[in-house]
Design a protein around this motif. Structure first.
Motif, PDB file in Angstrom:
ATOM      1  N   ASP A  43      10.040  -1.709   2.139  1.00 57.18           N
ATOM      2  CA  ASP A  43      11.231  -2.687   2.166  1.00 57.18           C
ATOM      3  C   ASP A  43      11.490  -3.364   1.127  1.00 57.18           C
ATOM      4  O   ASP A  43      10.573  -3.616   0.213  1.00 57.18           O
ATOM      5  CB  ASP A  43      10.874  -3.387   3.402  1.00 57.18           C
ATOM      6  N   ALA A  44      12.650  -4.000   0.818  1.00 56.95           N
ATOM      7  CA  ALA A  44      13.077  -4.986  -0.006  1.00 56.95           C
ATOM      8  C   ALA A  44      13.859  -6.022   0.742  1.00 56.95           C
ATOM      9  O   ALA A  44      14.707  -5.713   1.773  1.00 56.95           O
ATOM     10  CB  ALA A  44      13.671  -4.607  -0.919  1.00 56.95           C
ATOM     11  N   LEU A  45      13.889  -7.510   0.067  1.00 55.43           N
ATOM     12  CA  LEU A  45      14.756  -8.345   0.508  1.00 55.43           C
ATOM     13  C   LEU A  45      15.357  -9.257  -0.642  1.00 55.43           C
ATOM     14  O   LEU A  45      14.516  -9.631  -1.367  1.00 55.43           O
ATOM     15  CB  LEU A  45      14.256  -9.303   1.559  1.00 55.43           C
ATOM     16  N   MET A  46      16.656  -9.321  -0.672  1.00 51.64           N
ATOM     17  CA  MET A  46      17.120 -10.258  -1.755  1.00 51.64           C
ATOM     18  C   MET A  46      17.567 -11.411  -1.244  1.00 51.64           C
ATOM     19  O   MET A  46      17.776 -11.621  -0.188  1.00 51.64           O
ATOM     20  CB  MET A  46      18.632  -9.541  -2.039  1.00 51.64           C
ATOM     21  N   GLY A  47      17.020 -12.696  -1.870  1.00 55.49           N
ATOM     22  CA  GLY A  47      17.392 -13.904  -1.538  1.00 55.49           C
ATOM     23  C   GLY A  47      19.005 -14.256  -1.567  1.00 55.49           C
ATOM     24  O   GLY A  47      19.647 -13.454  -2.116  1.00 55.49           O
ATOM     25  N   PRO A  48      19.144 -15.247  -0.876  1.00 56.81           N
ATOM     26  CA  PRO A  48      20.483 -15.524  -0.655  1.00 56.81           C
ATOM     27  C   PRO A  48      21.226 -16.014  -1.807  1.00 56.81           C
ATOM     28  O   PRO A  48      22.686 -15.603  -1.941  1.00 56.81           O
ATOM     29  CB  PRO A  48      20.693 -16.686   0.236  1.00 56.81           C
ATOM     30  N   SER A  49      20.772 -16.338  -2.789  1.00 56.33           N
ATOM     31  CA  SER A  49      21.328 -16.735  -3.997  1.00 56.33           C
ATOM     32  C   SER A  49      21.546 -15.509  -4.986  1.00 56.33           C
ATOM     33  O   SER A  49      22.451 -15.408  -6.038  1.00 56.33           O
ATOM     34  CB  SER A  49      20.761 -17.793  -4.769  1.00 56.33           C
ATOM     35  N   GLY A  50      21.107 -14.336  -4.692  1.00 54.37           N
ATOM     36  CA  GLY A  50      20.989 -13.161  -5.496  1.00 54.37           C
ATOM     37  C   GLY A  50      20.386 -13.246  -6.589  1.00 54.37           C
ATOM     38  O   GLY A  50      20.684 -12.186  -7.712  1.00 54.37           O
ATOM     39  N   ASP A  51      19.407 -14.220  -7.240  1.00 51.53           N
ATOM     40  CA  ASP A  51      18.758 -14.107  -8.240  1.00 51.53           C
ATOM     41  C   ASP A  51      17.258 -13.730  -8.109  1.00 51.53           C
ATOM     42  O   ASP A  51      16.512 -14.088  -9.190  1.00 51.53           O
ATOM     43  CB  ASP A  51      19.241 -15.242  -9.187  1.00 51.53           C
ATOM     44  N   MET A  52      16.681 -13.798  -6.917  1.00 52.10           N
ATOM     45  CA  MET A  52      15.306 -13.513  -6.417  1.00 52.10           C
ATOM     46  C   MET A  52      15.362 -12.601  -5.455  1.00 52.10           C
ATOM     47  O   MET A  52      15.984 -12.706  -4.469  1.00 52.10           O
ATOM     48  CB  MET A  52      14.591 -14.915  -6.270  1.00 52.10           C
ATOM     49  N   GLY A  53      14.277 -11.889  -5.293  1.00 50.97           N
ATOM     50  CA  GLY A  53      14.083 -11.073  -4.266  1.00 50.97           C
ATOM     51  C   GLY A  53      12.436 -10.478  -4.164  1.00 50.97           C
ATOM     52  O   GLY A  53      11.871 -10.417  -5.047  1.00 50.97           O
ATOM     53  N   TYR A  54      12.207  -9.652  -3.237  1.00 52.36           N
ATOM     54  CA  TYR A  54      10.852  -9.064  -3.288  1.00 52.36           C
ATOM     55  C   TYR A  54      10.720  -7.520  -2.675  1.00 52.36           C
ATOM     56  O   TYR A  54      11.846  -7.271  -1.955  1.00 52.36           O
ATOM     57  CB  TYR A  54       9.779  -9.972  -2.555  1.00 52.36           C
ATOM     58  N   THR A  55       9.845  -7.077  -2.781  1.00 50.45           N
ATOM     59  CA  THR A  55       9.745  -5.554  -2.421  1.00 50.45           C
ATOM     60  C   THR A  55       8.156  -5.730  -2.030  1.00 50.45           C
ATOM     61  O   THR A  55       7.234  -6.273  -2.400  1.00 50.45           O
ATOM     62  CB  THR A  55       9.861  -4.497  -3.467  1.00 50.45           C
ATOM     63  N   TRP A  56       7.930  -4.700  -0.993  1.00 50.33           N
ATOM     64  CA  TRP A  56       6.489  -4.611  -0.710  1.00 50.33           C
ATOM     65  C   TRP A  56       6.516  -3.061  -0.268  1.00 50.33           C
ATOM     66  O   TRP A  56       7.259  -2.323   0.089  1.00 50.33           O
ATOM     67  CB  TRP A  56       6.016  -5.101   0.645  1.00 50.33           C
ATOM     68  N   GLY A  57       5.170  -2.416  -0.321  1.00 47.37           N
ATOM     69  CA  GLY A  57       4.944  -1.136   0.027  1.00 47.37           C
ATOM     70  C   GLY A  57       3.551  -0.564  -0.154  1.00 47.37           C
ATOM     71  O   GLY A  57       2.548  -1.352  -0.114  1.00 47.37           O
ATOM     72  N   HIS A  58       3.298   0.731  -0.404  1.00 42.32           N
ATOM     73  CA  HIS A  58       2.113   1.284  -0.464  1.00 42.32           C
ATOM     74  C   HIS A  58       1.664   1.513  -2.197  1.00 42.32           C
ATOM     75  O   HIS A  58       2.773   2.297  -2.735  1.00 42.32           O
ATOM     76  CB  HIS A  58       1.967   2.478   0.385  1.00 42.32           C
ATOM     77  N   PHE A  59       0.584   1.646  -2.484  1.00 37.39           N
ATOM     78  CA  PHE A  59       0.250   1.978  -3.998  1.00 37.39           C
ATOM     79  C   PHE A  59      -0.941   2.778  -3.852  1.00 37.39           C
ATOM     80  O   PHE A  59      -1.673   2.892  -3.028  1.00 37.39           O
ATOM     81  CB  PHE A  59       0.005   0.862  -4.926  1.00 37.39           C
ATOM     82  N   GLU A  60      -1.049   3.738  -4.943  1.00 37.09           N
ATOM     83  CA  GLU A  60      -2.154   4.506  -5.338  1.00 37.09           C
ATOM     84  C   GLU A  60      -2.633   4.535  -6.557  1.00 37.09           C
ATOM     85  O   GLU A  60      -1.767   4.398  -7.404  1.00 37.09           O
ATOM     86  CB  GLU A  60      -1.980   5.921  -4.712  1.00 37.09           C
ATOM     87  N   GLY A  61      -3.777   4.468  -6.890  1.00 37.29           N
ATOM     88  CA  GLY A  61      -4.108   4.518  -8.232  1.00 37.29           C
ATOM     89  C   GLY A  61      -5.482   5.495  -8.251  1.00 37.29           C
ATOM     90  O   GLY A  61      -6.077   5.582  -7.643  1.00 37.29           O
ATOM     91  N   ARG A  62      -5.251   6.284  -9.394  1.00 40.11           N
ATOM     92  CA  ARG A  62      -6.287   7.526  -9.506  1.00 40.11           C
ATOM     93  C   ARG A  62      -6.716   7.470 -10.845  1.00 40.11           C
ATOM     94  O   ARG A  62      -5.981   7.388 -11.895  1.00 40.11           O
ATOM     95  CB  ARG A  62      -5.265   8.775  -9.356  1.00 40.11           C
ATOM     96  N   GLY A  63      -8.028   7.694 -11.127  1.00 34.37           N
ATOM     97  CA  GLY A  63      -8.731   7.538 -12.288  1.00 34.37           C
ATOM     98  C   GLY A  63     -10.091   8.294 -12.172  1.00 34.37           C
ATOM     99  O   GLY A  63     -10.180   9.015 -11.124  1.00 34.37           O
ATOM    100  N   LYS A  64     -10.950   8.078 -12.975  1.00 33.59           N
ATOM    101  CA  LYS A  64     -12.192   8.526 -12.888  1.00 33.59           C
ATOM    102  C   LYS A  64     -13.302   7.440 -13.222  1.00 33.59           C
ATOM    103  O   LYS A  64     -13.025   6.557 -13.890  1.00 33.59           O
ATOM    104  CB  LYS A  64     -12.606   9.665 -14.003  1.00 33.59           C
ATOM    105  N   ASP A  65     -14.557   7.580 -12.555  1.00 30.80           N
ATOM    106  CA  ASP A  65     -15.491   6.657 -12.703  1.00 30.80           C
ATOM    107  C   ASP A  65     -16.353   6.863 -13.979  1.00 30.80           C
ATOM    108  O   ASP A  65     -15.912   7.810 -14.822  1.00 30.80           O
ATOM    109  CB  ASP A  65     -16.421   6.307 -11.392  1.00 30.80           C
ATOM    110  N   ALA A  66     -17.664   6.126 -14.134  1.00 30.28           N
ATOM    111  CA  ALA A  66     -18.288   6.235 -15.331  1.00 30.28           C
ATOM    112  C   ALA A  66     -18.818   7.768 -15.658  1.00 30.28           C
ATOM    113  O   ALA A  66     -18.924   8.020 -16.762  1.00 30.28           O
ATOM    114  CB  ALA A  66     -19.292   5.065 -15.434  1.00 30.28           C
TER     115      ALA A  66
END
Length: 185
Positions: A115-138
């Motif tokens: 989801d996302a929401l823009m502030g009333p002045s239209g110059d600031m807002g936020y998003t939120w959601g799910h992330f994934e990071g994929r890599g390898k260990d040592a």
């Protein structure tokens, strides 16, 4: 960070958390299969601010997929802040760039806004959601982390949009199931 900046940051976080009304299951999770649920961005009643924020997230994610950590840091404002599990806050783009030194071949960071929401002045807002990071260990074994994130965006004096706060919290892989609408609903 000065007291005013801390107060503003806490106010933004409070506003973001209080206003977050999830669009459960509306968009696929990273690497997931597209849901049969409607995409909220195709709804003609969706406000332009939400569309702008989803577009920013898409461009941000594409750049990071192609260029890795350097791209991640480039999207932050000079006074941006990154908050990560078990780590000290990273204050400013320079500190974020020093930490975000991964190549996209060694580590893949993907995310999908819920989801996302823009502030009333239209110059600031936020998003939120799910992330994934994929890599390898040592030892070269695959490692996957996943969690929820929140990104606060601010329009800069030159008209560009930059990240002023990015915060993530890890979660067990199965926790993503909390926000999916069961088939048939």
């Amino acid at each position: 960070m000065c007291r005013t900046s801390k107060a503003m940051l806490m106010g933004l976080l409070t506003m973001a958390l209080a206003a977050a009304a999830p669009l459960h299951g509306q968009l696929p999770e990273p690497g997931g299969v597209a849901s049969s649920a409607p995409n909220p961005l195709l709804d003609p009643t969706v406000k332009p601010g939400k569309i702008l924020l989803f577009d920013l997230e898409a461009r941000f994610a594409k750049d990071v997929a192609e260029r890795g950590g350097a791209a991640f840091a480039d999207w932050f404002a000079e006074d941006g802040v990154a908050l990560n599990n078990g780590q000290s806050p990273l204050l400013g783009r320079v500190a974020i760039a020093k930490s975000a030194n991964w190549s996209p071949k060694a580590y893949q960071l993907t995310w999908t806004p819920t989801d996302a929401l823009m502030g009333p002045s239209g110059d600031m807002g936020y998003t939120w959601g799910h992330f994934e990071g994929r890599g390898k260990d040592a030892n070269g074994n695959p490692v996957t982390t996943s969690g929820r994130y929140m990104t606060v965006w601010r329009k800069q004096p030159d008209g560009a949009w930059k990240v002023v706060l990015d915060a993530g919290a890890n979660e067990p892989a199965a926790a993503g199931d909390c926000c999916k609408v069961p088939a048939g609903n």
